[in-house]
Design a protein around this motif. Structure first.
Motif, PDB file in Angstrom:
ATOM      1  N   LEU A 198       4.850 -12.736 -12.486  1.00  0.00           N
ATOM      2  CA  LEU A 198       4.948 -13.209 -11.101  1.00  0.00           C
ATOM      3  C   LEU A 198       4.803 -12.060 -10.115  1.00  0.00           C
ATOM      4  O   LEU A 198       4.099 -12.181  -9.104  1.00  0.00           O
ATOM      5  N   VAL A 199       5.460 -10.948 -10.402  1.00  0.00           N
ATOM      6  CA  VAL A 199       5.354  -9.763  -9.536  1.00  0.00           C
ATOM      7  C   VAL A 199       3.902  -9.299  -9.445  1.00  0.00           C
ATOM      8  O   VAL A 199       3.403  -8.952  -8.368  1.00  0.00           O
ATOM      9  N   THR A 200       3.212  -9.312 -10.587  1.00  0.00           N
ATOM     10  CA  THR A 200       1.815  -8.899 -10.609  1.00  0.00           C
ATOM     11  C   THR A 200       0.953  -9.831  -9.754  1.00  0.00           C
ATOM     12  O   THR A 200       0.061  -9.387  -9.021  1.00  0.00           O
ATOM     13  N   MET A 235      -5.310  -3.429  -1.012  1.00  0.00           N
ATOM     14  CA  MET A 235      -3.872  -3.550  -1.226  1.00  0.00           C
ATOM     15  C   MET A 235      -3.531  -4.846  -1.953  1.00  0.00           C
ATOM     16  O   MET A 235      -2.696  -4.856  -2.868  1.00  0.00           O
ATOM     17  N   THR A 236      -4.172  -5.941  -1.571  1.00  0.00           N
ATOM     18  CA  THR A 236      -3.918  -7.222  -2.225  1.00  0.00           C
ATOM     19  C   THR A 236      -4.229  -7.139  -3.708  1.00  0.00           C
ATOM     20  O   THR A 236      -3.488  -7.668  -4.543  1.00  0.00           O
ATOM     21  N   GLY A 237      -5.339  -6.464  -4.035  1.00  0.00           N
ATOM     22  CA  GLY A 237      -5.721  -6.361  -5.434  1.00  0.00           C
ATOM     23  C   GLY A 237      -4.891  -5.363  -6.219  1.00  0.00           C
ATOM     24  O   GLY A 237      -4.501  -5.631  -7.356  1.00  0.00           O
ATOM     25  N   ALA A 238      -4.613  -4.216  -5.619  1.00  0.00           N
ATOM     26  CA  ALA A 238      -4.020  -3.114  -6.379  1.00  0.00           C
ATOM     27  C   ALA A 238      -2.498  -3.092  -6.391  1.00  0.00           C
ATOM     28  O   ALA A 238      -1.891  -2.639  -7.367  1.00  0.00           O
ATOM     29  N   LEU A 239      -1.857  -3.566  -5.324  1.00  0.00           N
ATOM     30  CA  LEU A 239      -0.409  -3.403  -5.223  1.00  0.00           C
ATOM     31  C   LEU A 239       0.342  -4.204  -6.285  1.00  0.00           C
ATOM     32  O   LEU A 239       1.370  -3.748  -6.790  1.00  0.00           O
ATOM     33  N   GLY A 240      -0.169  -5.384  -6.624  1.00  0.00           N
ATOM     34  CA  GLY A 240       0.489  -6.166  -7.663  1.00  0.00           C
ATOM     35  C   GLY A 240       0.554  -5.408  -8.976  1.00  0.00           C
ATOM     36  O   GLY A 240       1.571  -5.428  -9.682  1.00  0.00           O
TER      37      GLY A 240
END
Length: 214
Positions: free
Chosen positions: A40-42, A126-131
């Motif tokens: 879920l965090v990912t 950020m949307t792609g990498a932060l997870g």
């Protein structure tokens, strides 16, 4: 049509990222709840931060789809664990798919809020990498984005391609597909041929060696 297309890739991206997180959690011997939490965090981490910066309600709070899709992803890993947990390439596959699709979603949503393209590329990255960063921290690993691997760079390149396609064709769907394809191809080629971003440690060591030899 475009809204339906975005919904489809968002669901696919959520499942792909969730499976990547659950797969790593399984390798670390997490229990089912821990694995679900990692997935879920990912899946929602990058999008949540994006929405906070856009000053809007985080996307997953308006729909139970994302929690349900993460639960389905957990079920898939449990049922097909023999194939998903043992194969080293499984993580790369799902992580790359999730990364590519979430970059597209982040860019598109930022543009809908009226921000310029350079902001959209940053938010898409950020949307792609932060997870993935949150996932790696959650399971006590060094985040991929901070290693020498081509990760965030692939997101930025995908964003630039998105922008260039819009300048030439002005077709959102073509731009979205081109962006996702760019991220996937760059990630694959970087792993296949060992491409990497120069490590700061290399420069520090070079300077230290110069001082020592000098």
């Amino acid at each position: 049509m475009n809204d339906l297309f975005l919904l489809i890739i968002e669901i696919i991206g959520t499942m792909a990222f969730a499976i990547s997180g659950i797969r790593l959690a399984a390798a670390k011997s997490f229990d089912w709840f821990g694995a679900y939490s990692a997935g879920l965090v990912t899946a929602i981490g990058g999008g949540t931060m994006r929405d906070v910066l856009l000053n809007t309600t985080p996307f997953w709070m308006n729909s139970g789809w994302y929690l349900a899709v993460t639960g389905l992803s957990l079920a898939i890993v449990i049922v097909f664990k023999k194939y998903l947990v043992k194969l080293n390439q499984t993580f790369l596959l799902f992580d790359t798919i999730g990364l590519a699709l979430f970059v597209v979603i982040g860019i598109q949503k930022t543009l809908l809020f009226g921000f310029p393209m350079w902001t959209a590329i940053f938010m898409g990255t950020m949307t792609g990498a932060l997870g993935g960063v949150l996932r790696d921290i959650f399971i006590n690993m060094e985040p991929q984005i901070f290693r020498k691997e081509v990760y965030a760079t692939a997101c930025i390149a995908g964003g630039v391609v998105y922008w260039l396609v819009l300048l030439v064709d002005d077709s959102d769907v073509v731009a979205q597909i081109s962006c996702a394809a760019t991220v996937i191809v760059l990630r694959y080629l970087s792993v296949r041929y060992g491409w990497s971003i120069p490590h700061m440690h290399d420069y520090v060591e070079q300077e230290n060696n110069k001082k020592t030899n000098g």
